[in-house]
Design a protein around this motif. Structure first.
Motif, PDB file in Angstrom:
ATOM      1  N   PHE A 233       0.824  -1.216   0.000  1.00 19.59           N
ATOM      2  CA  PHE A 233       0.000   0.000   0.000  1.00 19.59           C
ATOM      3  C   PHE A 233       0.857   1.265   0.000  1.00 19.59           C
ATOM      4  O   PHE A 233       0.531   2.231  -0.698  1.00 19.59           O
ATOM      5  CB  PHE A 233      -0.921   0.004   1.221  1.00 19.59           C
ATOM      6  CG  PHE A 233      -1.645   1.315   1.422  1.00 19.59           C
ATOM      7  CD1 PHE A 233      -2.742   1.640   0.650  1.00 19.59           C
ATOM      8  CD2 PHE A 233      -1.210   2.224   2.382  1.00 19.59           C
ATOM      9  CE1 PHE A 233      -3.406   2.850   0.820  1.00 19.59           C
ATOM     10  CE2 PHE A 233      -1.863   3.428   2.562  1.00 19.59           C
ATOM     11  CZ  PHE A 233      -2.956   3.731   1.782  1.00 19.59           C
ATOM     12  N   LEU A 234       1.934   1.246   0.766  1.00 19.07           N
ATOM     13  CA  LEU A 234       2.748   2.459   0.897  1.00 19.07           C
ATOM     14  C   LEU A 234       3.276   2.969  -0.442  1.00 19.07           C
ATOM     15  O   LEU A 234       3.154   4.156  -0.743  1.00 19.07           O
ATOM     16  CB  LEU A 234       3.898   2.207   1.874  1.00 19.07           C
ATOM     17  CG  LEU A 234       3.485   2.008   3.342  1.00 19.07           C
ATOM     18  CD1 LEU A 234       4.707   1.699   4.195  1.00 19.07           C
ATOM     19  CD2 LEU A 234       2.765   3.245   3.866  1.00 19.07           C
TER      20      LEU A 234
ATOM     21  N   ALA B 287       0.185   4.349  -2.349  1.00 14.58           N
ATOM     22  CA  ALA B 287      -0.798   5.153  -1.615  1.00 14.58           C
ATOM     23  C   ALA B 287      -1.320   6.297  -2.467  1.00 14.58           C
ATOM     24  O   ALA B 287      -2.530   6.588  -2.469  1.00 14.58           O
ATOM     25  CB  ALA B 287      -0.172   5.682  -0.322  1.00 14.58           C
ATOM     26  N   HIS B 288      -0.430   6.938  -3.212  1.00 10.86           N
ATOM     27  CA  HIS B 288      -0.874   8.052  -4.049  1.00 10.86           C
ATOM     28  C   HIS B 288      -1.850   7.585  -5.110  1.00 10.86           C
ATOM     29  O   HIS B 288      -2.808   8.293  -5.447  1.00 10.86           O
ATOM     30  CB  HIS B 288       0.337   8.710  -4.717  1.00 10.86           C
ATOM     31  CG  HIS B 288       1.092   7.807  -5.650  1.00 10.86           C
ATOM     32  ND1 HIS B 288       1.919   6.796  -5.194  1.00 10.86           N
ATOM     33  CD2 HIS B 288       1.133   7.756  -7.008  1.00 10.86           C
ATOM     34  CE1 HIS B 288       2.449   6.156  -6.233  1.00 10.86           C
ATOM     35  NE2 HIS B 288       1.994   6.722  -7.342  1.00 10.86           N
TER      36      HIS B 288
END
Length: 292
Positions: free
Chosen positions: A61-62, A65-66
């Motif tokens: 996810f990191l 994330a955008h």
């Protein structure tokens, strides 16, 4: 020799980094339904599995994330008043179903679920095709092989990377369905489990075709339902799309059966090992006549 090895590792790392973007995003989408299955159907006793899944979910996810936030903003912008009306109708239907379940007999084997649970179930079904979808990313491996890399580069770098990526994605699909089937059995729906698996495989094959060839996403169910429905109806009468869906269905069914047998065998083995090592309370010997 050392310099040559370092050059080889640098080239291999660069090639794998080129696949990083789509692999991370597709892995994130593949693990989402498995994480949802923990909440909806079954919370596995294995802490390694739980922490591993959420670790993969967070790690994928990191970097994306955008993209997730952009997708959320896109959904809010595309959902017009018409879509809000359909969402309201769906909410009323789910609420009616909830009321009906609450009024059922207390002796019923089914368990009433909240509206939030049903919304989670819809999200689970919508995102589930993303898990076996990773198998179609083999086309990227074919392109990497055609790029003219050495045999050692392909064997020791690319193939292991793709294998891990595909196994994680498809295993998420297998575990998600295992937990769903287990939930159905606990609800007294054992006779419907086989049909449920076949139907889900069929819907997944349709979803994979729409995602790979028509470039639809799971959230297009909300943003472009009319275009999605028209595309499905048009593809269902086309010979080539139907053939692709049938082949995809067969591949998914066969791989699912193999992965399922192996997974259930490992689960059974782990449960036996845990039961064997679990402490047993000492049994008190009965009193004899001389002790009375």
């Amino acid at each position: 020799m050392t310099a040559q090895l370092m050059d080889w590792m640098t080239v291999a790392w660069g090639i794998m980094q080129g696949n990083h973007r789509f692999m991370v995003w597709n892995t994130f989408l593949a693990v989402v339904p498995l994480a949802l299955s923990f909440w909806l159907f079954h919370k596995p006793r294995s802490q390694w599995l739980r922490w591993g899944v959420f670790l993969i979910l967070g790690a994928t996810f990191l970097p994306t994330a955008h993209r997730v936030f952009r997708t959320g903003i896109f959904l809010l912008q595309r959902i017009s008043a018409d879509y809000l009306i359909w969402i309201l109708i769906l909410t009323l239907i789910l609420m009616s179903s909830e009321i009906w379940q609450l009024r059922r007999s207390q002796n019923s084997s089914t368990v009433s679920r909240s509206l939030l649970w049903w919304l989670g179930f819809v999200a689970f079904i919508a995102f589930l095709p993303n898990a076996p979808y990773v198998l179609t990313d083999v086309i990227h491996l074919i392109n990497d092989i055609r790029a003219g890399h050495s045999v050692w580069m392909i064997t020791l770098a690319l193939i292991p990377q793709y294998l891990i990526f595909m196994i994680v994605g498809f295993q998420s699909y297998v575990l998600s369905l295992i937990y769903l089937i287990g939930y159905m059995e606990r609800c007294g729906l054992r006779r419907w489990t086989g049909l449920a698996e076949v139907v889900i495989h069929g819907l997944t094959a349709v979803g994979i075709y729409l995602g790979r060839f028509q470039r639809f996403n799971s959230w297009d169910i909300l943003t472009d339902p009319d275009i999605l429905v028209r595309s499905v109806m048009n593809d269902l009468i086309g010979r080539r799309p139907v053939l692709v869906m049938i082949v995809t269905f067969v591949v998914i069914t066969v791989l699912y059966w193999l992965f399922k047998q192996l997974t259930l065998a490992l689960m059974h083995r782990n449960s036996r090992v845990k039961s064997a090592w679990s402490p047993v309370a000492p049994v008190e010997s009965p009193a004899t006549d001389s002790e009375a």
